[in-house]
Design a protein around this motif. Sequence first.
Motif, mmCIF file in Angstrom:
data_model
loop_
_atom_site.group_PDB
_atom_site.id
_atom_site.type_symbol
_atom_site.label_atom_id
_atom_site.label_comp_id
_atom_site.label_asym_id
_atom_site.label_seq_id
_atom_site.Cartn_x
_atom_site.Cartn_y
_atom_site.Cartn_z
ATOM 1 N N TYR A 78 1.034 -1.872 0.292
ATOM 2 C CA TYR A 78 0.015 -0.056 0.357
ATOM 3 C C TYR A 78 0.921 1.217 0.244
ATOM 4 N N ARG A 79 2.275 1.037 -0.578
ATOM 5 C CA ARG A 79 2.427 2.263 -0.584
ATOM 6 C C ARG A 79 3.282 3.474 -0.916
ATOM 7 N N GLU A 80 1.903 3.448 -2.396
ATOM 8 C CA GLU A 80 2.078 3.856 -3.192
ATOM 9 C C GLU A 80 0.694 4.580 -3.026
ATOM 10 N N VAL A 81 -0.225 4.150 -2.348
ATOM 11 C CA VAL A 81 -1.610 4.960 -2.816
ATOM 12 C C VAL A 81 -2.162 5.256 -1.069
ATOM 13 N N THR A 82 -1.118 5.273 -0.184
ATOM 14 C CA THR A 82 -1.732 6.346 0.907
ATOM 15 C C THR A 82 0.190 7.200 1.352
ATOM 16 N N LYS A 83 -1.084 8.612 2.141
ATOM 17 C CA LYS A 83 0.033 9.134 2.395
ATOM 18 C C LYS A 83 0.933 8.361 3.191
ATOM 19 N N TRP A 84 0.747 7.774 4.185
ATOM 20 C CA TRP A 84 1.525 6.886 5.413
ATOM 21 C C TRP A 84 0.660 5.447 5.396
ATOM 22 N N VAL A 85 1.632 4.164 5.330
ATOM 23 C CA VAL A 85 1.064 2.503 5.848
ATOM 24 C C VAL A 85 2.631 2.549 6.760
ATOM 25 N N GLU A 86 1.852 1.697 7.987
ATOM 26 C CA GLU A 86 2.830 1.123 9.082
ATOM 27 C C GLU A 86 1.835 0.409 9.860
ATOM 28 N N VAL A 87 2.863 -0.609 9.899
ATOM 29 C CA VAL A 87 2.511 -1.936 11.122
ATOM 30 C C VAL A 87 2.842 -1.166 12.620
ATOM 31 N N VAL A 88 1.877 -1.146 13.670
ATOM 32 C CA VAL A 88 1.906 -1.637 14.523
ATOM 33 C C VAL A 88 2.365 -2.777 15.386
ATOM 34 N N THR A 89 3.232 -2.618 15.950
ATOM 35 C CA THR A 89 4.326 -3.711 16.210
ATOM 36 C C THR A 89 4.727 -4.161 17.715
ATOM 37 N N HIS A 90 3.987 -3.272 18.619
ATOM 38 C CA HIS A 90 4.003 -3.047 19.750
ATOM 39 C C HIS A 90 2.551 -2.649 19.859
ATOM 40 N N ALA A 91 1.664 -3.112 21.403
ATOM 41 C CA ALA A 91 0.613 -2.789 21.812
ATOM 42 C C ALA A 91 1.151 -1.090 22.276
ATOM 43 N N HIS A 92 1.259 -1.038 23.635
ATOM 44 C CA HIS A 92 2.059 0.797 24.499
ATOM 45 C C HIS A 92 2.703 1.393 22.576
ATOM 46 N N ARG A 93 2.802 1.222 21.029
ATOM 47 C CA ARG A 93 2.836 2.371 19.956
ATOM 48 C C ARG A 93 2.017 2.849 19.857
ATOM 49 N N ILE A 94 0.773 2.295 20.311
ATOM 50 C CA ILE A 94 -0.918 2.263 19.557
ATOM 51 C C ILE A 94 -1.073 3.639 19.740
ATOM 52 N N PRO A 95 -0.917 4.513 21.025
ATOM 53 C CA PRO A 95 -2.054 6.331 21.428
ATOM 54 C C PRO A 95 -0.823 6.692 20.041
ATOM 55 N N GLN A 96 0.594 6.793 20.409
ATOM 56 C CA GLN A 96 1.630 7.133 19.798
ATOM 57 C C GLN A 96 1.579 7.125 17.782
ATOM 58 N N MET A 97 1.400 6.314 17.395
ATOM 59 C CA MET A 97 0.614 5.968 16.107
ATOM 60 C C MET A 97 -0.801 6.386 15.524
ATOM 61 N N LEU A 98 -1.548 6.088 16.798
ATOM 62 C CA LEU A 98 -2.482 6.529 15.923
ATOM 63 C C LEU A 98 -2.474 8.463 16.689
ATOM 64 N N ARG A 99 -2.095 8.989 17.409
ATOM 65 C CA ARG A 99 -1.691 10.433 16.854
ATOM 66 C C ARG A 99 -1.116 10.921 15.608
ATOM 67 N N ARG A 100 -0.686 10.008 15.494
ATOM 68 C CA ARG A 100 0.708 10.397 14.385
ATOM 69 C C ARG A 100 0.068 10.176 13.054
ATOM 70 N N ALA A 101 -1.120 8.897 13.023
ATOM 71 C CA ALA A 101 -2.258 9.714 11.701
ATOM 72 C C ALA A 101 -3.398 10.073 11.652
ATOM 73 N N PHE A 102 -3.649 10.795 12.852
ATOM 74 C CA PHE A 102 -4.719 11.696 12.667
ATOM 75 C C PHE A 102 -3.971 13.133 12.483
#
Length: 546
Positions: free
Chosen positions: A115-139
């Motif tokens: 999906y890299r060529e059809v998204t503004k950002w794509v990533e894998v959430v590798t650990h649950a403790h990163r969920i707040p950080q990564m969703l903050r970045r997404a929004f």
Amino acid sequence: MQGNHAIAKILKAEGVESLACFPNNAIIEAAAAEGIRPICARTERVAVNIADGLSRVSGGRKIGVAAVQYGPGSENAFGGVAHAWADASPILVLPSAVERQRQGIPPNFQAIYNYREVTKWVEVVTHAHRIPQMLRRAFTLLRHGKPGPVLLEVPTDVMKEEIPDESLRYAPVRRSAPIGDPHDVKEAVRMLLAAKAPVIVAGQGVLYAEAWDELRAVAELTQVPVLTTLQGKSAFAEDHPLALGAGALSGTKMVDHFLRKADLVVGVGTSFTRSVFVVPIPAGKTMVQVTIDEQDVNKDYPIAHAVIGDARAVLRQLADEVIRQAGPTGRKGDTTAAREVAAVKADFLREWMPRLTSDAVPLSPFRVIWDLMHTVDRRRTIVTHDSGNPRDQIVPFWESLIPHGYIGWGKSTPLGAGLGLAMGARLAAPDKLVVNLMGDAAFGMVGMDFETAVRSRLPILTVVMNNGLMGGYDKYLPVATERYGTRYLSGDYAKVADGLGGYSERVEKPHELAPALRRAIAETEGGRAALVEVVTREEPDFPKYW
């Protein structure tokens, strides 16, 4: 709490009220527990289209979110995400993924690589403790800069992974609207006032910035005519004396007339992308561009001057600067341009009125569009087209009166996308009548998802123009059609809609159409999705003056 519940709580904090989905994905159940309504589609692509429609009609103030399962779910969703990317629509896609220990092992499908060529950002959430950080970045990416889809892939074991409740500290991301450089604004206004025949091209950036009042103010102060792109259609009321309509693959005679004579073209909230679905700017024009994204500048056309900033913020600056340079009333007393617009528009409608009011049987698709437009209350209606001839026939003639009253889409043209977009629009604007106009080929792609509208109590009105073939393909498939009938289709779509639990009618004569539409609209007002099938003739002709 588990990772999936952390995601659901953050979505709730960000104002998410519904989740377009297809199971299984652990976020669906966790979101339901938080009071987020799941809208379960029949196919993943339509689920993404639903999220997309919600984001578009809310101008990104609400973010459409879609959740699908790993593997086939992610694979099937690709077309919807690619469509959102092409049209710069801000959606959040949350597919699950194989557990971490199985990643990187063929043939497991991993969205991050595909999906890299059809998204503004794509990533894998590798650990649950990163969920707040990564969703903050997404929004943050969803609410700032040029809109576009964001995808976070969440492995199934991360969904189950525990994180301490106290670690879920999350504040919703707020949107910002940067102003333009004052010197750039001053120069843009100098060029605008010095031009002899300027034209404004308004794109969907005006809609996302909610800048329609500011656009009208600048147009009226300068008495400059305004055309919109396909995606920007409805950003400028098309009954305004300075409105030229939209320019796409098809478009109005006014668009062509004023673009040809223009000595300055000012784009606001448009990327100025060269595409068959965007009216081309004639060679040799001086161009000014107002855009939120510097990567749009000099991408396809040579830009003489650019202002980087939010469309609403910059338009306010432009209006203030016009007053400084031209006085408190600008050029409001000069009606020369408005009178010229009216004359060209009258000539345009005279040319096409025989088709718009035709009594031919089977019905002319232009008669369908004309009667539909004069049956609904356009100030309380949102309409969208589908790909192909329905799009090219409706765009020049549907007169949009309110912001977001029309969902134009087209840099990617997947057949059937209009159905999901309409359902998302209804979620975003439950007080509006939402209409999707589609052909029989488009219905064949996604028709079973009409049942999603019925089941989910999303009472949209679908109008299917059934001409029994794939319109316009005769020039591409002459031998295949002559020998094997390749472009011919068949079906009774009113019966299909009835079988799926919706209200339906089939119209075969012109005088039957308006009463059938009124009955169908009454059904939607009672909470029931409705479909009107109209037997039409093939008319591959449409207004295209460029």
